[in-house]
Motif scaffolding. Sequence first.
Motif, PDB file in Angstrom:
ATOM      1  N   VAL A   1      45.646  35.849  41.283  1.00  0.00           N
ATOM      2  CA  VAL A   1      46.592  35.652  42.383  1.00  0.00           C
ATOM      3  C   VAL A   1      46.766  34.152  42.598  1.00  0.00           C
ATOM      4  CG1 VAL A   1      47.141  36.167  44.791  1.00  0.00           C
ATOM      5  CG2 VAL A   1      45.754  37.782  43.452  1.00  0.00           C
ATOM      6  N   THR A   2      48.004  33.682  42.563  1.00  0.00           N
ATOM      7  CA  THR A   2      48.268  32.240  42.599  1.00  0.00           C
ATOM      8  C   THR A   2      49.347  31.902  43.624  1.00  0.00           C
ATOM      9  OG1 THR A   2      47.678  32.007  40.257  1.00  0.00           O
ATOM     10  CG2 THR A   2      49.027  30.255  41.214  1.00  0.00           C
ATOM     11  N   ASP A   3      49.113  30.797  44.325  1.00  0.00           N
ATOM     12  CA  ASP A   3      50.076  30.214  45.263  1.00  0.00           C
ATOM     13  C   ASP A   3      50.733  29.044  44.545  1.00  0.00           C
ATOM     14  OD1 ASP A   3      51.124  28.235  46.966  1.00  0.00           O
ATOM     15  OD2 ASP A   3      49.554  28.396  48.458  1.00  0.00           O
ATOM     16  N   VAL A   4      52.061  29.108  44.333  1.00  0.00           N
ATOM     17  CA  VAL A   4      52.783  27.941  43.848  1.00  0.00           C
ATOM     18  C   VAL A   4      53.548  27.370  45.033  1.00  0.00           C
ATOM     19  CG1 VAL A   4      54.749  29.339  43.016  1.00  0.00           C
ATOM     20  CG2 VAL A   4      54.445  26.984  42.223  1.00  0.00           C
ATOM     21  N   SER A   5      53.309  26.092  45.310  1.00  0.00           N
ATOM     22  CA  SER A   5      53.943  25.438  46.460  1.00  0.00           C
ATOM     23  C   SER A   5      54.888  24.358  45.957  1.00  0.00           C
ATOM     24  CB  SER A   5      52.882  24.838  47.386  1.00  0.00           C
ATOM     25  OG  SER A   5      52.180  25.858  48.067  1.00  0.00           O
ATOM     26  N   PRO A   6      56.175  24.693  45.804  1.00  0.00           N
ATOM     27  CA  PRO A   6      57.136  23.698  45.316  1.00  0.00           C
ATOM     28  C   PRO A   6      57.450  22.666  46.391  1.00  0.00           C
ATOM     29  CG  PRO A   6      57.946  25.961  45.042  1.00  0.00           C
ATOM     30  CD  PRO A   6      56.791  26.005  45.985  1.00  0.00           C
TER      31      PRO A   6
ATOM     32  N   VAL B   1      53.842  47.821  36.865  1.00  0.00           N
ATOM     33  CA  VAL B   1      54.018  46.402  37.174  1.00  0.00           C
ATOM     34  C   VAL B   1      52.708  45.654  36.919  1.00  0.00           C
ATOM     35  CG1 VAL B   1      54.506  44.717  38.989  1.00  0.00           C
ATOM     36  CG2 VAL B   1      55.858  46.824  38.842  1.00  0.00           C
ATOM     37  N   GLU B   2      52.733  44.794  35.907  1.00  0.00           N
ATOM     38  CA  GLU B   2      51.556  43.981  35.604  1.00  0.00           C
ATOM     39  C   GLU B   2      51.652  42.604  36.256  1.00  0.00           C
ATOM     40  OE1 GLU B   2      50.058  41.971  31.581  1.00  0.00           O
ATOM     41  OE2 GLU B   2      49.632  44.133  31.637  1.00  0.00           O
ATOM     42  N   VAL B   3      52.891  42.118  36.437  1.00  0.00           N
ATOM     43  CA  VAL B   3      53.117  40.818  37.066  1.00  0.00           C
ATOM     44  C   VAL B   3      54.044  41.011  38.268  1.00  0.00           C
ATOM     45  CG1 VAL B   3      53.996  38.465  36.785  1.00  0.00           C
ATOM     46  CG2 VAL B   3      52.896  39.631  34.861  1.00  0.00           C
ATOM     47  N   LEU B   4      53.626  40.509  39.414  1.00  0.00           N
ATOM     48  CA  LEU B   4      54.442  40.543  40.626  1.00  0.00           C
ATOM     49  C   LEU B   4      54.729  39.112  41.043  1.00  0.00           C
ATOM     50  CD1 LEU B   4      55.688  41.728  43.250  1.00  0.00           C
ATOM     51  CD2 LEU B   4      53.357  41.788  44.196  1.00  0.00           C
TER      52      LEU B   4
ATOM     53  N   ASP C   1      47.072  49.049  42.597  1.00  0.00           N
ATOM     54  CA  ASP C   1      47.218  49.549  41.223  1.00  0.00           C
ATOM     55  C   ASP C   1      46.579  48.581  40.229  1.00  0.00           C
ATOM     56  OD1 ASP C   1      48.613  51.679  42.232  1.00  0.00           O
ATOM     57  OD2 ASP C   1      50.592  50.868  41.761  1.00  0.00           O
ATOM     58  N   MET C   2      46.818  47.280  40.442  1.00  0.00           N
ATOM     59  CA  MET C   2      46.250  46.275  39.544  1.00  0.00           C
ATOM     60  C   MET C   2      44.726  46.292  39.604  1.00  0.00           C
ATOM     61  SD  MET C   2      48.821  43.061  40.270  1.00  0.00           S
ATOM     62  CE  MET C   2      50.597  43.197  40.014  1.00  0.00           C
TER      63      MET C   2
ATOM     64  N   GLY D   1      46.028  42.309  36.263  1.00  0.00           N
ATOM     65  CA  GLY D   1      47.288  42.090  36.965  1.00  0.00           C
ATOM     66  C   GLY D   1      47.436  40.635  37.367  1.00  0.00           C
ATOM     67  N   TYR D   2      48.667  40.284  37.716  1.00  0.00           N
ATOM     68  CA  TYR D   2      48.985  38.906  38.085  1.00  0.00           C
ATOM     69  C   TYR D   2      49.952  38.924  39.266  1.00  0.00           C
ATOM     70  CZ  TYR D   2      47.217  38.213  33.342  1.00  0.00           C
ATOM     71  OH  TYR D   2      46.441  38.242  32.210  1.00  0.00           O
TER      72      TYR D   2
END
Length: 265
Positions: free
Chosen positions: A184-189, A88-91, A132-133, A139-140
């Motif tokens: 590592v990113t927070d998207v806040s819709p 897993v590269e993107v979670l 793992d990342m 990783g993302y």
Amino acid sequence: MSTPKPYALVTGASSGLGLEFAKQLAERGYNLLIVSNVEEIHEAASKLKSQFSNTKYQTEVISLVLDLGQQSSARELYEYAHAHDIEVEVLVNNAGVYHDRDILDDSEGFTSLIMNLHMYTPAMLCYLFGQDMRSRRKGYILNVCSVTSKMAAQRLGTYGSTKAFLSHFTRALHIELRQYGVHVTDVSPGAVDTGLYSIPPIFTKIGKCLGIIVSPQTLVRRALRALFWGWSKTTVPRIFWTFLCFIILLIPTCVLRLIRRLGWF
């Protein structure tokens, strides 16, 4: 010998934002591991396979039915990925439930569910896959939070508070992992046109025209751009909801109590 394509893991991917995340990640060249608590996830996987079968490289789509509202789920999902040699590269931690209800009117079971879905499971998935990342130095991780994480108001007590935990957790993880090549990113819709809200279609149309409500495609496109560019956070749509959150923070508690007594919200 060519290197196998890495996988993107998307939770809550049977419909809505999760399915759109899966589509756009497949367009970016990722294999997919998609997870949901409903059997429709297999139908979604079949459609994704069909949609991307004619691409240059065959896209692998693996679907898994798993209730992520249980505290054992994160470990179970992590072990499933390792057992099937899925790197897993993107979670994308997207699974969740929305509601606006008084805290004490929720059942004990629902309160436990929303806390697990929004806090325990995504945090443990970040913990497990993040190690793992960090070892691979690539990783993302994208955590779907919410603008309500800034709104300590009635009827949003449980939802907003659990999203606030996830938002704060994401920021800390962003700082800790950046030096290891992990984004590592927070998207806040704010409001997204997924049919989640019980509002008349005419108001949805007006909201979209004003830029207050966005389509799932727009939200996901902006979220993934922020993730791959290494941003710590993005709010979508940015200007209106950032302004609204600022205004709400200025409202005194006594005014909120008055609004409550008048039955406005």
